[in-house]
Scaffold this motif. Structure first.
Motif, PDB file in Angstrom:
ATOM      1  N   GLN A 172      13.888  -7.078 -12.407  1.00  0.00           N
ATOM      2  CA  GLN A 172      13.402  -5.692 -12.461  1.00  0.00           C
ATOM      3  C   GLN A 172      12.146  -5.588 -11.620  1.00  0.00           C
ATOM      4  O   GLN A 172      11.253  -6.444 -11.700  1.00  0.00           O
ATOM      5  N   LEU A 173      12.066  -4.544 -10.814  1.00  0.00           N
ATOM      6  CA  LEU A 173      10.954  -4.371  -9.886  1.00  0.00           C
ATOM      7  C   LEU A 173      10.331  -2.990 -10.062  1.00  0.00           C
ATOM      8  O   LEU A 173      11.024  -1.981 -10.075  1.00  0.00           O
ATOM      9  N   ARG A 174       9.005  -2.961 -10.198  1.00  0.00           N
ATOM     10  CA  ARG A 174       8.253  -1.697 -10.208  1.00  0.00           C
ATOM     11  C   ARG A 174       7.040  -1.897  -9.292  1.00  0.00           C
ATOM     12  O   ARG A 174       6.201  -2.769  -9.539  1.00  0.00           O
ATOM     13  N   MET A 175       6.959  -1.108  -8.224  1.00  0.00           N
ATOM     14  CA  MET A 175       5.859  -1.258  -7.282  1.00  0.00           C
ATOM     15  C   MET A 175       5.372   0.108  -6.811  1.00  0.00           C
ATOM     16  O   MET A 175       6.160   1.017  -6.584  1.00  0.00           O
ATOM     17  N   LYS A 176       4.044   0.200  -6.667  1.00  0.00           N
ATOM     18  CA  LYS A 176       3.424   1.434  -6.208  1.00  0.00           C
ATOM     19  C   LYS A 176       2.478   1.119  -5.054  1.00  0.00           C
ATOM     20  O   LYS A 176       1.773   0.107  -5.058  1.00  0.00           O
ATOM     21  N   LYS A 177       2.462   1.990  -4.077  1.00  0.00           N
ATOM     22  CA  LYS A 177       1.511   1.894  -2.979  1.00  0.00           C
ATOM     23  C   LYS A 177       1.325   3.276  -2.386  1.00  0.00           C
ATOM     24  O   LYS A 177       2.045   4.220  -2.744  1.00  0.00           O
ATOM     25  N   ASP A 178       0.363   3.424  -1.476  1.00  0.00           N
ATOM     26  CA  ASP A 178       0.115   4.704  -0.805  1.00  0.00           C
ATOM     27  C   ASP A 178       0.532   4.622   0.656  1.00  0.00           C
ATOM     28  O   ASP A 178       0.532   3.553   1.278  1.00  0.00           O
ATOM     29  N   ASN A 237      10.168   7.528  -5.418  1.00  0.00           N
ATOM     30  CA  ASN A 237       9.565   8.851  -5.414  1.00  0.00           C
ATOM     31  C   ASN A 237       8.312   8.836  -4.549  1.00  0.00           C
ATOM     32  O   ASN A 237       7.484   7.917  -4.642  1.00  0.00           O
ATOM     33  N   PHE A 238       8.194   9.851  -3.678  1.00  0.00           N
ATOM     34  CA  PHE A 238       6.995  10.038  -2.858  1.00  0.00           C
ATOM     35  C   PHE A 238       6.307  11.314  -3.333  1.00  0.00           C
ATOM     36  O   PHE A 238       6.930  12.376  -3.365  1.00  0.00           O
ATOM     37  N   SER A 239       5.014  11.219  -3.701  1.00  0.00           N
ATOM     38  CA  SER A 239       4.302  12.397  -4.198  1.00  0.00           C
ATOM     39  C   SER A 239       2.842  12.360  -3.757  1.00  0.00           C
ATOM     40  O   SER A 239       2.269  11.280  -3.530  1.00  0.00           O
ATOM     41  N   GLY A 246      -0.432  21.442   0.512  1.00  0.00           N
ATOM     42  CA  GLY A 246      -0.275  21.472  -0.934  1.00  0.00           C
ATOM     43  C   GLY A 246       0.502  20.280  -1.474  1.00  0.00           C
ATOM     44  O   GLY A 246       0.702  19.262  -0.793  1.00  0.00           O
ATOM     45  N   PRO A 247       1.004  20.371  -2.701  1.00  0.00           N
ATOM     46  CA  PRO A 247       1.720  19.267  -3.352  1.00  0.00           C
ATOM     47  C   PRO A 247       3.020  18.923  -2.624  1.00  0.00           C
ATOM     48  O   PRO A 247       3.742  19.809  -2.164  1.00  0.00           O
ATOM     49  N   GLN A 248       3.310  17.629  -2.556  1.00  0.00           N
ATOM     50  CA  GLN A 248       4.543  17.125  -1.961  1.00  0.00           C
ATOM     51  C   GLN A 248       5.244  16.232  -2.981  1.00  0.00           C
ATOM     52  O   GLN A 248       4.602  15.430  -3.667  1.00  0.00           O
ATOM     53  N   ASN A 249       6.554  16.350  -3.060  1.00  0.00           N
ATOM     54  CA  ASN A 249       7.308  15.507  -3.994  1.00  0.00           C
ATOM     55  C   ASN A 249       8.735  15.353  -3.479  1.00  0.00           C
ATOM     56  O   ASN A 249       9.476  16.338  -3.396  1.00  0.00           O
ATOM     57  N   VAL A 250       9.101  14.129  -3.116  1.00  0.00           N
ATOM     58  CA  VAL A 250      10.441  13.828  -2.612  1.00  0.00           C
ATOM     59  C   VAL A 250      10.969  12.605  -3.349  1.00  0.00           C
ATOM     60  O   VAL A 250      10.285  11.581  -3.434  1.00  0.00           O
ATOM     61  N   SER A 251      12.177  12.705  -3.877  1.00  0.00           N
ATOM     62  CA  SER A 251      12.803  11.582  -4.572  1.00  0.00           C
ATOM     63  C   SER A 251      14.149  11.277  -3.949  1.00  0.00           C
ATOM     64  O   SER A 251      14.863  12.181  -3.500  1.00  0.00           O
TER      65      SER A 251
END
Length: 420
Positions: A172-178, A237-239, A246-251
């Motif tokens: 299982q993999l969970r990773m976050k970056k900018d 997900n990219f947010s 303004g706000p951006q959200n792409v999944s």
């Protein structure tokens, strides 16, 4: 249209820094040099052929508490576009993890044994501040890789034993970056987009071991674990909020393939007498199977349908020594040392695996309240070598970074009981 600098998914960098060896409290106390552990079914993880020494049925359960800590010094922030007002010195956030295990083994016939093992083979959990300068490499890295291993062992003759088993492998993999966003044709920073990947995969490999008893006091063993190929389907997900947009959200869905390496372990164990024994173990892990992590997206992300992440890692060695000494009928003391080579090349070093070569020292105790049960306790300190990291996005974030003062502490506890 926006230009995203270094659009990439956080890569699952499976390395020795992600290798988990806390397979039992007693084994951890000996520096994980435990191929010839006595009256303990946890040898299913270290050397499955060793269960041919068990007389009866045994159960072992336990867990390890692991907490990594490291410091990073950044260079070139004042001239960077993204971090010119950021601090040079950073530490990772407090992010401990628990690693459980469970083993059962029993004698099935005159010359046959079977067992089932559940233990972790891969894992990492490290977290940094959301605004730290290395956020374009990682903000959070969480990897959980466990094995369910049914095993059959048998004696070929009085001196030679063998075992084979399945490695039902779950990751299982969970990773976050900018990812930084810039106005087209300029270096105007509009803001950061946070990528958040969450996926898992299951596949099957195998393990085989062979053990030879030169004398009742001296044994040698070889263990081979086959490589396991994982094809992962992950939610991505990219947010974020961008200046003027303004706000951006792409999944979407991301798909990638990674091959976890095969390994070869060699061990030599010797009993000096009824109270003291020693092991020397060496493991070669073929991390060259992890040469890249290339991902594709179901939906284009700002015109991109894939992300290529080269790694080009190398095979690495892990060498250690462990000692166990019975102080009395109720107490034993254990200790061990391991040198663990890093397979990560300088070119692709990043903060998801913030370690160089590692030195590992362990100490622990066993307590036997009666003839059929045993408690084990262990403490381990892992000192990581310093490493340099270069910017992966053209120095827009920093020029270079220096990872130092890496220390991981491990506390383990386990219980083993002879059922019959």
């Amino acid at each position: 249209m926006l230009t995203l600098l270094a659009l990439s998914i956080p890569a699952a960098a499976f390395a020795e820094g992600f290798g988990v060896y806390e397979w039992s409290a007693a084994g951890t106390a000996m520096g994980d040099n435990y191929m010839f552990g006595e009256n303990d079914p946890s040898v299913l993880a270290y050397n499955p052929a060793q269960i041919t020494k068990l007389n009866g049925s045994y159960l072992s359960i336990g867990t390890a508490w692991v907490n990594p800590a490291t410091s990073v010094t950044f260079n070139g922030l004042k001239s960077s576009v993204l971090n010119r007002n950021n601090s040079d010195e950073w530490d990772n956030s407090y992010s401990p993890a628990l690693i459980p295990y469970m083993y059962y083994a029993q004698k099935a016939g005159k010359n046959s044994w079977w067992g089932v093992a559940f233990f972790a083979r891969y894992g990492n959990q490290i977290e940094y501040d959301d605004l730290w300068p290395g956020r374009y490499d990682t903000v959070f890295t969480g990897v959980k890789g466990v094995t369910l291993q049914p095993t059959y062992a048998f004696k070929i003759n009085d001196k030679l034993s063998a075992a084979v088993g399945l490695d039902i492998n779950y990751v299982q993999l969970r990773m976050k970056k900018d990812v930084p966003a810039f106005a087209p044709g300029s270096i105007t920073h509009l803001g950061d987009i946070r990528s958040d990947l969450d996926g898992d995969s299951t596949n099957i490999g195998w393990v085989a071991s062979l053990m030879y008893d030169f004398t009742p006091k001296t044994s040698a063993a070889v263990v081979y674990r086959a490589r396991v190929k994982h094809t992962m389907d992950a939610d991505i997900n990219f947010s974020g909020t961008l200046l003027g947009l303004g706000p951006q959200n792409v999944s979407t869905m991301a798909h990638g393939t990674v091959t976890l390496p095969d390994s070869l372990s060699l061990g030599l164990g010797h009993k000096f007498n009824d109270r003291t024994r020693m092991e020397i173990n060496a493991t070669w892990t073929n991390w060259s199977t992890y040469n890249a992590l290339n991902l594709t997206f179901d939906d284009p992300i700002l015109g991109n349908t894939k992300s290529d992440n080269p790694k080009d890692w190398s095979a690495a060695w892990r060498i250690g020594i462990g000692i166990e000494h019975k102080l009395s009928q109720k107490w034993s003391i254990l200790g061990g040392y391991v040198y663990d080579e890093s397979p990560v090349p300088d070119e692709w070093m990043d903060f998801t695996v913030p370690t160089g070569d590692r030195h590992r020292g362990s100490i622990g105790f066993k307590y036997r309240p009666n003839e059929t049960s045993e408690l084990a306790f262990a403490y381990t300190a892992i000192w990581a070598g310093n490493r340099d990291v270069q910017s992966h996005i053209g120095r827009a974030d920093y020029a270079s970074a220096y990872i130092h003062d890496g220390l991981t502490q491990v506390l383990s506890i386990g219980y083993t009981v002879k059922l019959k």
